[in-house]
Design a protein around this motif. Structure first.
Motif, PDB file in Angstrom:
ATOM      1  N   MET A   1      21.464   0.109  -7.634  1.00 44.28           N
ATOM      2  CA  MET A   1      21.515  -1.236  -8.188  1.00 44.28           C
ATOM      3  C   MET A   1      22.190  -1.249  -9.559  1.00 44.28           C
ATOM      4  N   ALA A   2      21.890  -0.256 -10.375  1.00 41.47           N
ATOM      5  CA  ALA A   2      22.558  -0.167 -11.679  1.00 41.47           C
ATOM      6  C   ALA A   2      24.055   0.026 -11.501  1.00 41.47           C
ATOM      7  N   ASP A   3      24.436   0.804 -10.507  1.00 40.51           N
ATOM      8  CA  ASP A   3      25.860   1.034 -10.280  1.00 40.51           C
ATOM      9  C   ASP A   3      26.546  -0.229  -9.773  1.00 40.51           C
ATOM     10  N   CYS A   4      25.815  -1.044  -9.014  1.00 42.85           N
ATOM     11  CA  CYS A   4      26.373  -2.330  -8.589  1.00 42.85           C
ATOM     12  C   CYS A   4      26.639  -3.223  -9.802  1.00 42.85           C
ATOM     13  N   GLU A   5      25.744  -3.166 -10.795  1.00 43.44           N
ATOM     14  CA  GLU A   5      25.977  -3.947 -12.010  1.00 43.44           C
ATOM     15  C   GLU A   5      27.266  -3.488 -12.687  1.00 43.44           C
ATOM     16  N   ARG A   6      27.506  -2.190 -12.686  1.00 49.99           N
ATOM     17  CA  ARG A   6      28.774  -1.695 -13.230  1.00 49.99           C
ATOM     18  C   ARG A   6      29.949  -2.222 -12.422  1.00 49.99           C
ATOM     19  N   GLY A   7      29.813  -2.190 -11.109  1.00 52.14           N
ATOM     20  CA  GLY A   7      30.892  -2.675 -10.261  1.00 52.14           C
ATOM     21  C   GLY A   7      31.201  -4.138 -10.496  1.00 52.14           C
TER      22      GLY A   7
END
Length: 314
Positions: free
Chosen positions: A200-206
């Motif tokens: 989920m944190a990586d989706c925020e980066r994306g």
């Protein structure tokens, strides 16, 4: 170099994305599950793959829910009335579902996944299981088709946590960050636990919101993660710091995870690589070379390009 999520290559080993394949696990994958929430961040179909997590998509541990799908339902409660056109919409969606091969054996899925699907009618449960099996099978080679199967499973079983998890992990692998966030949040509401935080944190980066990824690392849920989940989340947060042009902060983030030149294993290889990447971005080249060399030595699965990065710095 920044380890921002790579929309063009979902398997880029240089990125800071959790290397997991989340979602339903095939029976013979249960020792390599990627970020399932309460297991290993556990996500990767490797989580389920999950925490799992670890889903890719997570090694070891049984998948468990704080609350099983449908466990709190009372036989005296009535379902909410269906909105107008719901039945027609559902039939139209099923007509556009991707085809299923005839030789799928749903018993290749994790038995706990099949147990969750028993809240559905038998025919629907079988169809959902088959779509989930195909999503898991296609995750690496054809993420777009895997996502179509995962969506079909979710449309048929939207109140079952594992179906939402499958959709979320498949969307993540396909680079559909917003959809992935929505589905994984729904899965977490249903099953509880701190799972999927790294994804989920990586989706925020994306989505271009690295500051939100950093905020997740400060949450109470982040403190509930096991070692592997904490490392995966830390790698993503360090990547978010690099997105924000804060390489020294990225270094400090990873130092808190105690990287060790005597360590072994997949998760420590990933931590060593991310630490080397942050050191290189901070201009600490000699230290970066030492850690890239260590990552290369312990990368038994040959998942990382540490040797190439080391060569670039020499």
């Amino acid at each position: 170099m920044s380890d921002r999520p790579n929309r063009d290559n979902q398997n880029n080993a240089r990125g800071g994305r959790p290397q997991r394949s989340g979602g339903p696990r095939r029976r013979d994958d249960r020792n390599d599950r990627g970020e399932r929430g309460d297991r290993r961040e556990r996500g990767d179909w490797e989580d389920r793959r999950g925490n799992r997590e670890d889903r890719r998509g997570r090694p070891g541990g049984e998948r468990r829910h704080a609350q099983r799908a449908g466990a709190d339902r009372s036989p005296h409660k009535r379902s909410a009335p269906q909105r107008s056109g719901f039945r027609e919409e559902r039939l139209n969606k099923r007509m556009t579902e991707p085809d299923l091969p005839d030789d799928i054996d749903i018993h290749d899925l994790d038995p706990l996944v099949l147990q969750d699907l028993k809240v559905l009618s038998k025919d629907n449960a079988d169809a959902v299981a088959k779509h989930m099996f195909m999503a898991a099978t296609l995750m690496e080679d054809d993420p777009q088709l895997a996502l179509r199967h995962a969506r079909a499973a979710k449309d048929r079983a939207g109140r079952v946590a594992v179906a939402r998890e499958t959709n979320g992990i498949a969307a993540y692998r396909a680079g559909e960050w917003r959809e992935a966030l929505s589905e994984l949040r729904a899965a977490r509401r249903m099953s509880g636990g701190p799972g999927f935080m790294a994804v989920m944190a990586d989706c925020e980066r994306g989505l271009g919101r690295p500051e939100k990824a950093v905020e997740m690392g400060r949450s109470e849920e982040a403190r509930q993660l096991d070692r592997e989940g904490a490392v995966e989340l830390g790698i993503v947060i360090a990547g978010a710091r690099l997105d924000m042009n804060q390489p020294e902060s990225a270094v400090v983030t990873l130092q808190r995870l105690n990287p060790d030149l005597g360590s072994t294993g997949r998760i420590n290889a990933r931590l060593s690589y991310a630490y080397a990447d942050a050191l290189a971005a901070a201009g600490r080249v000699d230290e970066a070379k030492e850690w890239f060399a260590h990552a290369d030595r312990i990368d038994e699965d040959d998942m990382l390009d540490a040797a190439e990065r080391l060569s670039e710095l020499s």
